[in-house]
Scaffold this motif. Structure first.
Motif, short mmCIF file in Angstrom:
data_model
loop_
_atom_site.label_atom_id
_atom_site.label_comp_id
_atom_site.label_asym_id
_atom_site.label_seq_id
_atom_site.Cartn_x
_atom_site.Cartn_y
_atom_site.Cartn_z
N GLU A 191 35.13 36.26 32.89
CA GLU A 191 36.43 36.62 32.32
C GLU A 191 36.73 38.10 32.47
OE1 GLU A 191 38.79 36.48 28.02
OE2 GLU A 191 36.90 35.40 28.28
N GLN A 192 35.74 38.94 32.22
CA GLN A 192 35.99 40.37 32.17
C GLN A 192 35.87 41.07 33.52
OE1 GLN A 192 37.13 41.84 29.41
NE2 GLN A 192 37.05 39.83 28.42
N VAL A 193 35.15 40.50 34.45
CA VAL A 193 34.90 41.17 35.73
C VAL A 193 35.39 40.33 36.91
CG1 VAL A 193 33.17 42.21 37.25
CG2 VAL A 193 32.91 42.37 34.75
N LEU A 194 34.81 39.13 37.09
CA LEU A 194 35.08 38.36 38.29
C LEU A 194 36.53 37.88 38.37
CD1 LEU A 194 31.78 36.30 38.64
CD2 LEU A 194 32.39 38.50 39.66
N SER A 195 37.15 37.56 37.23
CA SER A 195 38.53 37.08 37.26
C SER A 195 39.50 38.12 37.79
CB SER A 195 38.96 36.65 35.86
OG SER A 195 39.00 37.76 34.97
N LYS A 196 39.09 39.37 37.76
CA LYS A 196 39.96 40.46 38.22
C LYS A 196 39.86 40.67 39.73
CE LYS A 196 39.85 42.93 33.81
NZ LYS A 196 39.36 41.78 33.05
N VAL A 197 38.83 40.11 40.37
CA VAL A 197 38.63 40.38 41.79
C VAL A 197 38.47 39.11 42.64
CG1 VAL A 197 37.62 42.65 41.38
CG2 VAL A 197 36.12 40.64 41.45
N VAL A 198 38.25 37.96 42.00
CA VAL A 198 38.02 36.72 42.74
C VAL A 198 39.26 35.83 42.63
CG1 VAL A 198 36.58 34.65 42.88
CG2 VAL A 198 35.53 36.85 42.30
N PRO A 199 39.73 35.23 43.71
CA PRO A 199 40.88 34.32 43.65
C PRO A 199 40.67 33.21 42.63
CG PRO A 199 40.34 34.79 45.92
CD PRO A 199 39.23 35.38 45.09
N ARG A 200 41.74 32.87 41.90
CA ARG A 200 41.57 31.95 40.77
C ARG A 200 41.17 30.55 41.19
NH1 ARG A 200 47.52 30.56 38.15
NH2 ARG A 200 48.52 29.68 39.99
N ASN A 201 41.48 30.13 42.42
CA ASN A 201 41.13 28.76 42.82
C ASN A 201 39.64 28.60 43.12
OD1 ASN A 201 41.30 30.32 45.15
ND2 ASN A 201 42.07 28.63 46.41
N LEU A 202 38.86 29.69 43.09
CA LEU A 202 37.41 29.58 43.29
C LEU A 202 36.66 29.29 42.00
CD1 LEU A 202 36.70 32.49 45.80
CD2 LEU A 202 37.16 30.09 46.28
N PHE A 203 37.32 29.45 40.86
CA PHE A 203 36.68 29.17 39.58
C PHE A 203 36.64 27.66 39.34
CE2 PHE A 203 37.63 33.56 39.37
CZ PHE A 203 36.79 34.14 38.43
N TYR A 204 35.77 27.24 38.44
CA TYR A 204 35.56 25.80 38.24
C TYR A 204 36.65 25.15 37.41
CZ TYR A 204 33.82 21.33 36.81
OH TYR A 204 33.73 19.99 36.57
N ASN A 205 37.01 25.74 36.28
CA ASN A 205 37.97 25.12 35.36
C ASN A 205 39.36 25.69 35.52
OD1 ASN A 205 36.47 23.23 33.88
ND2 ASN A 205 35.65 24.80 32.50
N VAL A 206 40.35 24.82 35.44
CA VAL A 206 41.73 25.28 35.34
C VAL A 206 42.30 24.79 34.01
CG1 VAL A 206 42.64 23.27 36.64
CG2 VAL A 206 44.02 25.35 36.41
N LEU A 207 43.05 25.66 33.35
CA LEU A 207 43.71 25.37 32.09
C LEU A 207 45.20 25.58 32.30
CD1 LEU A 207 41.07 27.40 31.62
CD2 LEU A 207 41.47 26.79 29.25
N ILE A 208 46.04 24.76 31.66
CA ILE A 208 47.48 24.92 31.82
C ILE A 208 48.19 24.74 30.49
CG2 ILE A 208 47.81 22.47 32.44
CD1 ILE A 208 50.01 23.52 34.42
N THR A 213 39.70 22.14 42.85
CA THR A 213 39.20 21.44 44.04
C THR A 213 37.93 22.09 44.57
OG1 THR A 213 41.44 20.73 44.59
CG2 THR A 213 39.81 20.70 46.37
N ILE A 214 37.94 23.40 44.68
CA ILE A 214 36.75 24.10 45.19
C ILE A 214 35.62 24.05 44.16
CG2 ILE A 214 35.84 26.34 45.90
CD1 ILE A 214 38.61 26.95 47.08
N GLY A 215 35.94 24.25 42.90
CA GLY A 215 34.92 24.23 41.85
C GLY A 215 34.23 22.88 41.74
#
Length: 320
Positions: A297-314, A177-179
């Motif tokens: 993947e290597q840096v921001l995913s470890k410190v940024v909440p996942r709902n701020l990223f553009y793509n979601v995979l399930i 939603t945010i992305g």
């Protein structure tokens, strides 16, 4: 009983059909994607070589944690076959079936599969009523499809129905939603800036696509307001899959800096004549996106909440 033939593509919808599509998202998806089928791979820089094979397999691994191999895979909303055909070339599945609401997209996917020598069949089909028997597939995949489906819960139940017990599903490329909010704003700003500057500055007039092409792109973009039905919160998407009956469900997200770079680039490429950009631009855009994806993947995913990223995979599994 003779099987009902699939409908023919309709790449040139009438004004009456387009008007009706504003009230019918499924019809809008058919018209929009039939219109795009012949140019879709070019528009999105889709290929069936090592670049896109690696991309598809990496997305699958990120979501599922493994790469198979699986025997028989189904792709929902296949488009031109980008995800499944590249997964098959990467060894994830050996036999494939493609479905899409758009007859033009199914035809394009089957042509691509034939050209690649892959064992693939196809049907024009609604993801909410998949035309295959229970317990048919070892794997169901999709890329950028769930956000087009009116009833995602019904589609998830159908996915689990056609999977064999223990079978896996993997969906990638869905907008958060945010992305989606920031991607659309960046795209709109880039389109406005590029088309107006290339029109207003005489020395840049040759960088402006012909007006009829820009008008056609604008009409297509307007239909996106109908065909793009959903955005997703990763937590809620997981709950939707669990409510449908899936187990071992996991959602992950990707692309933050890569999306902030990628959406203006894609929009700029759509607004100018392709021949103006050339191979050097393509490699610059791709390599930059790769580097930013690594950063995400290597840096921001470890410190940024996942709902701020553009793509979601399930990914998830049908209970045994």
């Amino acid at each position: 009983m003779t099987a009902k033939a699939d409908p023919a593509p309709n790449p040139h919808a009438s004004a009456e059909q387009v008007e009706a599509a504003w009230q019918d998202p499924k019809l809008a998806n058919v018209l929009y994607h039939d219109w795009e089928a012949s140019t879709y791979d070019e528009k999105w820089s889709i290929s069936y070589d090592e670049r896109c094979i690696t991309y598809a397999v990496d997305r699958f691994r990120l979501a599922a944690g493994d790469v198979g191999p699986y025997e028989h895979a189904l792709e929902l909303g296949s488009g031109t076959g980008f995800f499944l055909l590249n997964l098959m070339q990467g060894g994830v599945a050996s036999k494939g079936s493609v479905t899409d609401l758009s007859p033009g997209m199914v035809q394009a996917a089957l042509r691509n599969a034939e050209h690649l020598g892959l064992d693939v069949d196809g049907r024009v089909a609604d993801a909410e009523r998949i035309p295959y028997e229970d317990n048919t597939f070892d794997l169901v995949v999709g890329h950028a499809v769930l956000h087009h489906i009116p009833d995602v819960s019904a589609a998830m139940r159908e996915v689990l129905r056609v999977l064999k017990p223990g079978g896996r599903f993997v969906f990638a490329g869905e907008p958060t939603t945010i992305g989606d909010f920031y991607a659309r704003k960046l795209g709109q700003a880039t389109w406005w800036l590029t088309t107006n500057v290339t029109k207003a500055v005489p020395v840049l007039n040759s960088w402006r696509r012909p007006q009829e092409e820009l008008d056609e792109s604008s009409r297509a973009a307007a239909l996106e307001a109908v065909v793009d039905i959903h955005t997703f919160d990763p937590d809620e998407l997981e709950r939707t899959a669990v409510r449908a009956g899936a187990v071992r469900v996991r959602a992950v997200t990707e692309e933050l800096s890569a999306a902030l770079f990628g959406w203006p680039v894609r929009t700029f490429e759509a607004a100018v004549p392709r021949e103006k950009l050339g191979f050097g631009w393509a490699m610059f855009a791709y390599r930059t996106w790769q580097r930013l994806s690594w950063l995400d993947e290597q840096v921001l995913s470890k410190v940024v909440p996942r709902n701020l990223f553009y793509n979601v995979l399930i990914a998830g599994t049908k209970p045994v």
